[in-house]
Design a protein around this motif. Structure first.
Motif, PDB file in Angstrom:
ATOM      1  N   PRO A   2      -0.827  47.852  39.403  1.00 14.61           N
ATOM      2  CA  PRO A   2      -0.450  49.245  39.696  1.00 14.61           C
ATOM      3  C   PRO A   2      -1.629  50.062  40.237  1.00 14.61           C
ATOM      4  CG  PRO A   2       0.340  48.613  37.531  1.00 14.61           C
ATOM      5  CD  PRO A   2      -0.568  47.516  38.012  1.00 14.61           C
ATOM      6  N   LEU A   3      -1.299  50.974  41.124  1.00 13.62           N
ATOM      7  CA  LEU A   3      -2.304  51.865  41.692  1.00 13.62           C
ATOM      8  C   LEU A   3      -2.569  53.031  40.754  1.00 13.62           C
ATOM      9  CD1 LEU A   3      -0.928  51.986  45.331  1.00 13.62           C
ATOM     10  CD2 LEU A   3      -3.093  50.980  44.607  1.00 13.62           C
ATOM     11  N   PRO A   4      -3.797  53.539  40.743  1.00 15.52           N
ATOM     12  CA  PRO A   4      -4.106  54.698  39.896  1.00 15.52           C
ATOM     13  C   PRO A   4      -3.636  56.006  40.529  1.00 15.52           C
ATOM     14  CG  PRO A   4      -6.128  53.743  40.789  1.00 15.52           C
ATOM     15  CD  PRO A   4      -4.988  52.935  41.311  1.00 15.52           C
ATOM     16  N   PHE A   5      -3.241  56.920  39.679  1.00 15.30           N
ATOM     17  CA  PHE A   5      -2.827  58.260  40.087  1.00 15.30           C
ATOM     18  C   PHE A   5      -3.829  59.275  39.555  1.00 15.30           C
ATOM     19  CE2 PHE A   5       1.019  55.968  40.700  1.00 15.30           C
ATOM     20  CZ  PHE A   5       1.737  56.664  41.651  1.00 15.30           C
ATOM     21  N   VAL A   6      -3.912  60.404  40.233  1.00 18.37           N
ATOM     22  CA  VAL A   6      -4.781  61.505  39.840  1.00 18.37           C
ATOM     23  C   VAL A   6      -3.888  62.690  39.522  1.00 18.37           C
ATOM     24  CG1 VAL A   6      -6.599  63.067  40.609  1.00 18.37           C
ATOM     25  CG2 VAL A   6      -6.601  60.691  41.378  1.00 18.37           C
ATOM     26  N   SER A   7      -4.093  63.269  38.359  1.00 22.62           N
ATOM     27  CA  SER A   7      -3.313  64.434  37.962  1.00 22.62           C
ATOM     28  C   SER A   7      -4.030  65.703  38.374  1.00 22.62           C
ATOM     29  CB  SER A   7      -3.091  64.426  36.453  1.00 22.62           C
ATOM     30  OG  SER A   7      -2.250  65.493  36.096  1.00 22.62           O
ATOM     31  N   ARG A   8      -3.272  66.658  38.832  1.00 23.77           N
ATOM     32  CA  ARG A   8      -3.839  67.953  39.203  1.00 23.77           C
ATOM     33  C   ARG A   8      -3.775  68.858  37.971  1.00 23.77           C
ATOM     34  NH1 ARG A   8      -0.623  68.363  44.923  1.00 23.77           N
ATOM     35  NH2 ARG A   8      -2.091  67.100  46.106  1.00 23.77           N
ATOM     36  N   GLU A   9      -4.909  69.382  37.590  1.00 18.91           N
ATOM     37  CA  GLU A   9      -4.976  70.227  36.396  1.00 18.91           C
ATOM     38  C   GLU A   9      -4.436  71.632  36.648  1.00 18.91           C
ATOM     39  OE1 GLU A   9      -5.816  68.959  33.459  1.00 18.91           O
ATOM     40  OE2 GLU A   9      -6.055  67.043  34.478  1.00 18.91           O
ATOM     41  N   ALA A  10      -4.432  72.034  37.918  1.00 18.11           N
ATOM     42  CA  ALA A  10      -3.988  73.384  38.268  1.00 18.11           C
ATOM     43  C   ALA A  10      -3.347  73.354  39.651  1.00 18.11           C
ATOM     44  CB  ALA A  10      -5.176  74.335  38.257  1.00 18.11           C
ATOM     45  N   CYS A  11      -2.715  74.432  40.001  1.00 20.24           N
ATOM     46  CA  CYS A  11      -2.104  74.571  41.320  1.00 20.24           C
ATOM     47  C   CYS A  11      -3.177  74.407  42.393  1.00 20.24           C
ATOM     48  CB  CYS A  11      -1.444  75.947  41.441  1.00 20.24           C
ATOM     49  SG  CYS A  11      -0.828  76.318  43.109  1.00 20.24           S
ATOM     50  N   PRO A  12      -2.959  73.531  43.389  1.00 21.99           N
ATOM     51  CA  PRO A  12      -3.969  73.349  44.427  1.00 21.99           C
ATOM     52  C   PRO A  12      -4.105  74.561  45.355  1.00 21.99           C
ATOM     53  CG  PRO A  12      -2.108  71.875  44.781  1.00 21.99           C
ATOM     54  CD  PRO A  12      -1.843  72.601  43.513  1.00 21.99           C
ATOM     55  N   LEU A  13      -3.176  75.494  45.270  1.00 26.86           N
ATOM     56  CA  LEU A  13      -3.246  76.667  46.136  1.00 26.86           C
ATOM     57  C   LEU A  13      -3.914  77.859  45.454  1.00 26.86           C
ATOM     58  CD1 LEU A  13      -2.405  77.603  48.955  1.00 26.86           C
ATOM     59  CD2 LEU A  13      -0.264  78.390  47.974  1.00 26.86           C
ATOM     60  N   CYS A  14      -3.467  78.197  44.230  1.00 30.57           N
ATOM     61  CA  CYS A  14      -3.985  79.413  43.583  1.00 30.57           C
ATOM     62  C   CYS A  14      -4.770  79.136  42.298  1.00 30.57           C
ATOM     63  CB  CYS A  14      -2.839  80.376  43.289  1.00 30.57           C
ATOM     64  SG  CYS A  14      -1.808  79.893  41.885  1.00 30.57           S
ATOM     65  N   ALA A  15      -4.823  77.878  41.873  1.00 35.84           N
ATOM     66  CA  ALA A  15      -5.560  77.434  40.684  1.00 35.84           C
ATOM     67  C   ALA A  15      -4.926  77.864  39.354  1.00 35.84           C
ATOM     68  CB  ALA A  15      -7.016  77.870  40.732  1.00 35.84           C
ATOM     69  N   ALA A  16      -3.726  78.407  39.393  1.00 36.06           N
ATOM     70  CA  ALA A  16      -3.045  78.775  38.151  1.00 36.06           C
ATOM     71  C   ALA A  16      -2.589  77.512  37.424  1.00 36.06           C
ATOM     72  CB  ALA A  16      -1.841  79.661  38.445  1.00 36.06           C
ATOM     73  N   GLN A  17      -2.457  77.622  36.131  1.00 40.44           N
ATOM     74  CA  GLN A  17      -1.990  76.492  35.320  1.00 40.44           C
ATOM     75  C   GLN A  17      -0.637  76.838  34.729  1.00 40.44           C
ATOM     76  OE1 GLN A  17      -5.308  75.895  32.641  1.00 40.44           O
ATOM     77  NE2 GLN A  17      -6.288  74.527  34.086  1.00 40.44           N
ATOM     78  N   GLN A  18       0.325  77.087  35.621  1.00 37.69           N
ATOM     79  CA  GLN A  18       1.676  77.454  35.205  1.00 37.69           C
ATOM     80  C   GLN A  18       2.701  76.592  35.940  1.00 37.69           C
ATOM     81  OE1 GLN A  18       2.301  81.729  35.463  1.00 37.69           O
ATOM     82  NE2 GLN A  18       0.105  82.046  35.356  1.00 37.69           N
ATOM     83  N   PRO A  19       2.703  75.280  35.678  1.00 38.04           N
ATOM     84  CA  PRO A  19       3.621  74.408  36.413  1.00 38.04           C
ATOM     85  C   PRO A  19       5.060  74.466  35.889  1.00 38.04           C
ATOM     86  CG  PRO A  19       2.386  73.127  34.841  1.00 38.04           C
ATOM     87  CD  PRO A  19       1.858  74.538  34.757  1.00 38.04           C
ATOM     88  N   ARG A  20       5.988  74.377  36.822  1.00 35.69           N
ATOM     89  CA  ARG A  20       7.413  74.213  36.501  1.00 35.69           C
ATOM     90  C   ARG A  20       7.850  72.904  37.140  1.00 35.69           C
ATOM     91  NH1 ARG A  20      10.389  79.634  38.246  1.00 35.69           N
ATOM     92  NH2 ARG A  20       8.271  80.238  38.633  1.00 35.69           N
ATOM     93  N   VAL A  21       8.347  71.968  36.363  1.00 34.89           N
ATOM     94  CA  VAL A  21       8.764  70.670  36.898  1.00 34.89           C
ATOM     95  C   VAL A  21      10.152  70.826  37.523  1.00 34.89           C
ATOM     96  CG1 VAL A  21       9.282  68.270  36.345  1.00 34.89           C
ATOM     97  CG2 VAL A  21       7.399  69.449  35.175  1.00 34.89           C
ATOM     98  N   LEU A  22      10.224  70.530  38.827  1.00 31.80           N
ATOM     99  CA  LEU A  22      11.492  70.614  39.547  1.00 31.80           C
ATOM    100  C   LEU A  22      12.195  69.264  39.610  1.00 31.80           C
ATOM    101  CD1 LEU A  22      10.406  72.829  42.579  1.00 31.80           C
ATOM    102  CD2 LEU A  22      11.449  73.562  40.423  1.00 31.80           C
ATOM    103  N   CYS A  23      11.394  68.188  39.599  1.00 28.93           N
ATOM    104  CA  CYS A  23      11.940  66.837  39.716  1.00 28.93           C
ATOM    105  C   CYS A  23      10.982  65.892  39.007  1.00 28.93           C
ATOM    106  CB  CYS A  23      12.060  66.484  41.196  1.00 28.93           C
ATOM    107  SG  CYS A  23      12.586  64.803  41.525  1.00 28.93           S
ATOM    108  N   ASP A  24      11.520  64.921  38.284  1.00 31.20           N
ATOM    109  CA  ASP A  24      10.694  63.943  37.585  1.00 31.20           C
ATOM    110  C   ASP A  24      11.425  62.608  37.594  1.00 31.20           C
ATOM    111  OD1 ASP A  24       9.022  62.469  35.956  1.00 31.20           O
ATOM    112  OD2 ASP A  24       8.993  63.927  34.326  1.00 31.20           O
ATOM    113  N   LEU A  25      10.942  61.660  38.414  1.00 29.86           N
ATOM    114  CA  LEU A  25      11.592  60.361  38.559  1.00 29.86           C
ATOM    115  C   LEU A  25      10.562  59.239  38.482  1.00 29.86           C
ATOM    116  CD1 LEU A  25      13.726  61.172  41.732  1.00 29.86           C
ATOM    117  CD2 LEU A  25      14.599  60.988  39.401  1.00 29.86           C
ATOM    118  N   ALA A  26      10.989  58.074  38.005  1.00 33.55           N
ATOM    119  CA  ALA A  26      10.141  56.883  38.055  1.00 33.55           C
ATOM    120  C   ALA A  26      10.206  56.315  39.467  1.00 33.55           C
ATOM    121  CB  ALA A  26      10.628  55.843  37.054  1.00 33.55           C
TER     122      ALA A  26
END
Length: 130
Positions: A2-26
């Motif tokens: 498997p390939l490694p993934f990198v998680s984003r700790e904050a929004c890449p645009l405004c740096a806020a840490q307020q994520p809303r998950v719209l879609c989550d699939l394997a």
């Protein structure tokens, strides 16, 4: 492997840490696995993505929609060097029909209205969009 993934700790645009998950699939299960197989013409082994998830996130602060996690640099290199058929991609752009050109023109018109500038004055960073 498997390939490694990198998680984003904050929004890449405004740096806020307020994520809303719209879609989550394997990646390696329906409906995503058959789509990826077709889209990449069988060049992708979905097991390479088995340790990640396809998640679409909307930043609650600024509304920016992005994917998290993303492939690391080695994974991105594999994506663009092995999975994407470069010749087919170029051919698709060269032979795009009137419908696709109208879609692009509509997108440029939307940018013109949103930013109140001529399309040539608007700069867009488009990455990871196939």
């Amino acid at each position: 492997m498997p390939l490694p993934f990198v998680s984003r700790e904050a929004c890449p645009l405004c740096a806020a840490q307020q994520p809303r998950v719209l879609c989550d699939l394997a990646f390696d299960e329906p409906p995503l696995e058959p789509f990826l197989d077709t889209f990449y013409g069988g060049r992708l082994d979905p097991r390479r993505l088995s340790n990640g998830r396809y998640r679409v996130i909307e930043c609650a602060a600024c509304g920016f929609v992005h994917q998290d996690p993303i492939l690391d640099d080695a994974g991105m290199a594999e994506l663009y060097q092995s999975w994407v058929d470069q010749a087919k991609s170029l051919e698709k752009k060269r032979n795009m029909g009137a419908r696709r050109r109208r879609q692009y023109a509509g997108q440029m018109e939307l940018l013109r209205r949103l930013f109140r500038r001529a399309p040539a004055q608007v700069r867009v960073l488009d990455y990871g969009m196939g």
